[in-house]
Design a protein around this motif. Structure first.
Motif, short mmCIF file in Angstrom:
data_model
loop_
_atom_site.label_atom_id
_atom_site.label_comp_id
_atom_site.label_asym_id
_atom_site.label_seq_id
_atom_site.Cartn_x
_atom_site.Cartn_y
_atom_site.Cartn_z
N ALA A 52 0.84 -1.20 0.00
CA ALA A 52 0.00 0.00 0.00
C ALA A 52 0.87 1.26 0.00
CB ALA A 52 -0.94 0.00 1.21
N ALA A 53 1.93 1.22 0.81
CA ALA A 53 2.83 2.39 0.90
C ALA A 53 3.54 2.63 -0.43
CB ALA A 53 3.86 2.16 2.01
N LEU A 54 4.07 1.54 -1.03
CA LEU A 54 4.82 1.69 -2.29
C LEU A 54 3.93 2.22 -3.41
CD1 LEU A 54 6.93 -1.61 -2.24
CD2 LEU A 54 7.69 0.69 -1.65
N GLY A 105 1.28 4.08 -2.82
CA GLY A 105 0.64 5.32 -2.38
C GLY A 105 -0.87 5.17 -2.31
#
Lengths: 249, 313
Positions: free
Chosen positions: A132-134, A136
């Motif tokens: 999710a972070a990668l 965004g």
């Protein structure tokens, strides 16, 4: 909507693992392997969303050795439409898997990615959040309920103390908790059908991802065992032991 | 080395788990030198910030206050941590639902690996952590410039109070706009919190029904001032709410006394409670694996033994 599901091949949850004598790891030779239980729940949820008409295609992905193809076939027997294996003999840590999945998400463009909340071998609980972070994108971790709405996904999450509901803009990443659903048993006809479904094999290099491990495992040991206890004959002697021997009450 | 602890709080005060993480941070500072800071991100969380400033061993409290931080959404809290992350060598989170939600997001944004559920600090870059449901303990070393670690709270004592750190307000990050909070259903507890309780009374499938679970175990928990726990089997059968679940995928506990009633002792359950100081098992099946870890085993029908136990306390 298109759903991507990530599945991992792990030591079966019923196996009592043994630490190798040289302390380099856990003995996985000739041990029964199966799909990580949380990932079965993830595949089941994706297939149920498709059965409800909320999803179109369900794509299962696994990263690891050639034998992960069996895990993908299991996912396809539950109902996934096709499989992708990112094949590598390297040790894969969550950050590397998240990067591989990111590359596949960019190719496949799913509206929803469903993963298990943790794998029962490394017990990390990281990959979904990292993906999710990668990307965004928002994350709905530890999901016990998933509802698809117009352009959003509503996720009820298991948090300490109870439940919490969040609404996520799609594409979103969801990780499953145990109570999300009960995965169906795969039937023989479905296993046979799964053999005919398409399965593509790619290499990390083709996806442009460096999978080198970041964490070094220095050693693995057995946990310190508990001293053998005793059986007490009745409640009175139990109370006596707790009050006078170990003084915990 | 400067170590940042990301506080879990209810705005008014810190949650107990944060205190254990501060101790882990102090362990690192003791080995490698440096200061321990605490980040309190929330809305109207002055109480939690003051609470953090009073912890022994804490040098500074960073306080970000804004409405978009009120619901502790993972996307916003991770962004808030990122705003200060470069000033630190270690980012420590409690290995609770909240910490596990945010820490990997931060690690990926920093492009570093994350260490989950650390139970011991060996060196500033080396930690012990359980794998395979606690059936093996791995020692792992991180070569990354910033170490992102979730700390298993039962591995460390709670930090003491009596400190007086400065509280420094910092700018809050903007709302990510990716997620929104809809609502929460929090179970009201009038007994100790499971992970912080000194005594836990836990029930399994052997209880047979939700009514029996409450009727048999509540008096024992009351008599002992204990928290109530449950095995996954009991939770799945609907005998107990799911946040009572003790085990690999539920809560990890290490109380002074753990009383397992009608629990067979599957490895997934043992992973959640085998660090308890004293384990008592009450089970009518003499072959139940729980007896292999119990200090005191009572082979008896729990419907007779538990009420008798209550009467004799």
């Amino acid at each position: 909507m298109k759903i991507l599901v990530a599945v991992k091949r792990v030591v079966d949850y019923n196996v009592k693992v043994r630490v190798k004598a040289d302390g380099t790891g856990v003995d996985t030779a000739n041990v029964k392997m199966s799909m990580n239980p949380f990932d079965e729940i993830a595949v089941e949820e994706a297939v149920r969303l498709r059965e409800k008409g909320a999803a179109g295609e369900v794509v299962a992905v696994s990263c690891g050795v050639t034998q992960c193809q069996e895990t993908l076939r299991t996912a396809m027997a539950i109902g996934a439409d096709r499989g992708i294996l990112v094949e590598t003999g390297e040790e894969l840590q969550p950050l590397a898997v998240a990067k591989l999945l990111k590359a596949l998400v960019e190719q496949e463009k799913p509206d929803l990615v469903i993963l298990g909340k943790q794998a029962i071998d490394d017990d990390c609980n990281q990959t979904g959040q990292m993906l999710a972070a990668l990307l965004g994108r928002p994350q709905g971790t530890f999901a016990s309920k998933v509802e698809v709405e117009e352009g959003r996904v509503r996720v009820t999450r298991e948090v300490d103390g109870g439940l919490e509901t969040v609404s996520l803009a799609t594409p979103a990443i969801v990780t499953t908790d145990l109570r999300l659903n009960e995965p169906r048993y795969v039937t023989l006809p479905n296993i046979m059908k799964a053999k005919k479904k398409p399965l593509v094999v790619v290499k990390p290099g083709e996806l442009g991802v460096d999978v080198a491990p970041r964490l070094q495992t220095l050693s693995v040991r057995e946990p310190s065992g508990r001293k053998a206890g005793i059986k007490v004959p009745d409640v009175a002697s139990l109370v006596d032991k707790l009050k006078n021997e170990v003084k915990v009450i | 080395m400067t170590i940042l602890v990301i506080a879990e709080h209810d705005h008014g005060a810190l949650k107990g788990a944060t205190l254990n993480v501060v101790t882990a941070a102090i362990d690192i500072a003791r080995l490698a030198g440096g200061e321990v800071h605490v980040l309190v991100a929330g809305h109207n969380a002055n109480g939690a910030a003051t609470d953090a400033a009073a912890l022994q061993g804490v040098a500074k409290v960073l306080h970000a206050d804004a409405p978009q931080l009120a619901e502790q959404l993972g996307e916003n809290i991770a962004a808030q941590v990122m705003a200060v992350a470069m000033d630190y060598t270690h980012l420590l989170f409690p290995a609770t639902a909240h910490g596990k939600n945010v820490a990997p997001r931060v690690a990926a944004l920093l492009d570093v690996a994350q260490i989950s559920d650390a139970t011991r600090v060996i060196a500033a870059d080396t930690f012990e952590r359980p794998v395979y449901a606690g059936n093996a303990i791995a020692t792992v070393r991180s070569a990354d410039p910033i170490k992102v670690v979730t700390v298993r709270t039962t591995g460390f004592d709670a930090a003491g109070r009596g400190g007086s750190a400065v509280v420094a307000p910092i700018a809050a990050v903007a709302d990510s706009g990716l997620s929104s909070f809809v609502g929460a259903e929090i179970v009201k507890l009038d007994r100790p919190e499971l992970t912080a309780a000194k005594i836990i009374v836990s029930g399994g499938r052997g209880l047979g029904s939700a009514e029996k679970f409450a009727e048999v175990l509540t008096p024992l928990a009351d008599a002992l001032g204990a928290a109530l726990g449950a095995s996954r089997a009991a939770v799945d059968a609907g005998y107990a709410p799911n946040d009572w679940q003790v085990g690999q995928t539920g809560k990890i506990v290490a109380p002074q006394l753990y009383v397992a009633c009608g629990i067979s002792g599957a490895i997934q359950h043992l992973a959640g409670m085998k660090d308890s100081k004293v384990i008592v098992a009450i089970n009518k099946d003499p072959e139940a694996p729980i007896f292999q870890v119990a200090d005191y085993g009572l082979e008896a029908d729990l419907f007779e033994a538990v009420p008798e136990l209550v009467r004799s306390l």
